[in-house]
Each structure stands twice: as C-alpha cells, then as structure tokens.
Motif scaffolding. Structure first.
Motif, PDB file in Angstrom:
ATOM      1  N   THR A 112       0.836  -1.191   0.000  1.00 25.38           N
ATOM      2  CA  THR A 112       0.000   0.000   0.000  1.00 25.38           C
ATOM      3  C   THR A 112       0.872   1.242   0.000  1.00 25.38           C
ATOM      4  OG1 THR A 112      -1.696  -1.148   1.219  1.00 25.38           O
ATOM      5  CG2 THR A 112      -1.816   1.235   1.250  1.00 25.38           C
TER       6      THR A 112
ATOM      7  N   LYS B  56     -13.299   8.197   2.328  1.00 24.55           N
ATOM      8  CA  LYS B  56     -12.405   7.109   2.771  1.00 24.55           C
ATOM      9  C   LYS B  56     -12.709   5.828   1.999  1.00 24.55           C
ATOM     10  CE  LYS B  56     -11.380   8.707   7.416  1.00 24.55           C
ATOM     11  NZ  LYS B  56     -11.705   8.562   8.835  1.00 24.55           N
ATOM     12  N   SER B  57     -14.002   5.574   1.778  1.00 21.85           N
ATOM     13  CA  SER B  57     -14.373   4.343   1.082  1.00 21.85           C
ATOM     14  C   SER B  57     -13.955   4.405  -0.395  1.00 21.85           C
ATOM     15  CB  SER B  57     -15.873   4.111   1.288  1.00 21.85           C
ATOM     16  OG  SER B  57     -16.503   3.797   0.112  1.00 21.85           O
TER      17      SER B  57
ATOM     18  N   ARG C   5     -10.197   3.775  -0.409  1.00 17.82           N
ATOM     19  CA  ARG C   5      -9.846   2.382  -0.133  1.00 17.82           C
ATOM     20  C   ARG C   5     -10.127   1.510  -1.362  1.00 17.82           C
ATOM     21  NH1 ARG C   5     -12.233   2.397   4.662  1.00 17.82           N
ATOM     22  NH2 ARG C   5     -14.180   1.669   3.762  1.00 17.82           N
TER      23      ARG C   5
END
Lengths: 107, 174
Positions: free
Chosen positions: A2, B159-160, B163
C-alpha cells in the motif's frame, strides 16, 4: 505494498505545467472576457438608466398632479363653506326680520 | 509561512483584488499548474484541461471580490476545477472517453516511466468521484477531511472511495 503504491501514485500524479505559451493565451482570454462583460454592462446601462428616468418622471408627475387635485378640492371646499355660510347668514337674517315683523303686528 | 511572506502574500492578493493586471497575471502563473494538472488528470485530455483552466480563471476573475485571501482563492480554484471536471465527465457520452494519449506522458516523471504512465491511465479509468478523490489525495496531498470539504462528500464516502480505488489499482497493476 500500500505504501509503495501510494508513493508511486504521488510520483505519477505530480502536477505538470501546461504548454509554455498557455499563460499568455489565458491572460488574453481573460482580458477578452473582461472587455466583453464590460461592453455588455455598458449596453445594458443606457436603456436601464433611460427606463429608470422615465419611471421617475412619471412618478413625480403623478405626485404633482395628486397635489394639485388636493389643492383644488381644498379651495372648492372653502368656497362651498363660504357660500353655505353666506346663505345661512341670509336665511337667519330673513327669519329674524320676519320674526320681528310678526312680533310688531301681534303685540 | 513566516510573517514577511504572509504579509507579502496578503499585499499581493490585495493588489489582485484592486484590479492590478500584473498582480493577477502573477497569481495565474503561480496557480495555473495546479488547475491545469487537476483538469488533465481528471479529463485525460490536454486541450480539455487547458479549456477548463481558462474557464476557471475567468470565473475567478469575475469573483475576486468575494475571496478574502489568496489561500481562500487557492481552495476556491481547486474546488471549482474539480467540480467542473466531474460535471464534464458526467456529461460525456459513455462511449466517448475523449482521451489524449499524450496526456498520460510526463517526461519529468522521476520514477519508473512505464509504471507512472500505467498508473495515470488506470486512475483515468476510475469513475469521476473516486478519480477526483485519488487526484486530490495524491496530486494535491490533501487529507480525507479536506477532500470531503472540497467535494461536498461525507468523510466516510471519501475514505471508502480511496480504499476501493487503491484496491482496484493494486489489482489491475498485478
């Protein structure tokens, strides 16, 4: 992974410059847009001012007319009151005159 | 920012607001890179990015009076550029990408040239909202809380998007 991907994204998405002549073109475009906006404002300014003046003149004329009408009505009222007062006075004097006549004959 | 540079910045913005053409040109030169890059990464087309940059600065010129500081103006530029880009992407017919292959090339890329181009292409394939989130996060180095204010999105959505976008990019890279 990441962390690596984020580092790679930062590197890949670094800001880039537009073409060298872009700033000059941009500033010319802004100047043209500003002049155009100024011309549009100027085009609207005259008819708007003219329309506002006409509305103002009509409004003032109406106020003056109303004032004159009020003055005339006031003068007519005063005249009517004067005539009424004069007529009443004459009637009163006539009644008194006849009254004194009747008194003389009947006494 | 120290006191002197803050004062200089405030004086320069005051000149921009007062209609000083040279000060405005300086402000444009200082920020065109940011606006153009946002447009380029979002729209993947250099001509479209230049048009967007021009429109954004013209709009800025019209609204200078409403922006109190240079920092406020910078936030405004970023916000308007990204929202305009998202609107353009939503208006594009699904079949047309409007892509310009050279938009993916960055000759100053300090890292792996091919990986950089591949990543730029993959970011450009993300839907408009996640793409904006990724560009603001990694180009402008903004926190999710700043991104949510810029895009008018709930923090959890930002944030989603982030991600999921990272997961998609990782999967496509591998």
């Amino acid at each position: 992974m990441t962390h690596d991907l984020e580092q790679e994204l930062r590197r890949a998405l670094q800001p880039v410059d537009p073409s060298p002549e872009f700033a000059a073109r941009l500033l010319t475009g802004i100047a043209i847009a500003r002049d155009r906006a100024g011309a549009v404002r100027q085009r609207w300014w005259r008819p708007t001012a003219l329309a506002a003046s006409v509305v103002l003149a009509i409004g003032l004329g109406f106020l003056v007319y109303q004032h004159q009408q009020r003055e005339r009505a006031h003068a007519q009222l005063l005249e009517a009151l004067a005539i009424t007062s004069h007529s009443l006075d004459r009637a009163y004097r006539a009644v008194r005159w006849h009254g004194s006549d009747t008194g003389e004959h009947g006494g | 920012m120290n006191a002197d540079s803050a004062e200089a910045c405030a004086a320069s913005w005051a000149a921009v607001r007062a209609g000083d053409a040279a000060a405005f040109a300086g402000f444009v030169r200082e920020h065109q890179r940011m606006v153009y890059s946002l447009g380029l990464r979002m729209l993947r087309n250099r001509a479209a990015a230049e048009d967007l940059t021009q429109e954004v600065f013209i709009q800025l010129h019209e609204r200078i009076g409403t922006l109190d500081t240079a920092i406020h103006a910078r936030h405004w530029l970023r916000r308007v550029a990204v929202h305009r880009a998202i609107d353009q992407l939503r208006r594009r017919p699904p079949s047309s990408t409007g892509d310009d292959v050279l938009a993916l090339v960055d000759e100053h890329d300090p890292g792996d040239y091919l990986l950089g181009s591949r990543l730029r292409a993959l970011v450009g394939e993300l839907p408009p909202d996640p793409r904006a989130v990724v560009v603001l996060r990694y180009q402008e180095d903004m926190d999710p809380s700043e991104i949510c204010r810029t895009l008018d999105m709930p923090l959890n959505t930002v944030k989603s998007h982030l991600r999921r976008a990272l997961a998609v990019l990782r999967e496509r890279l591998s």
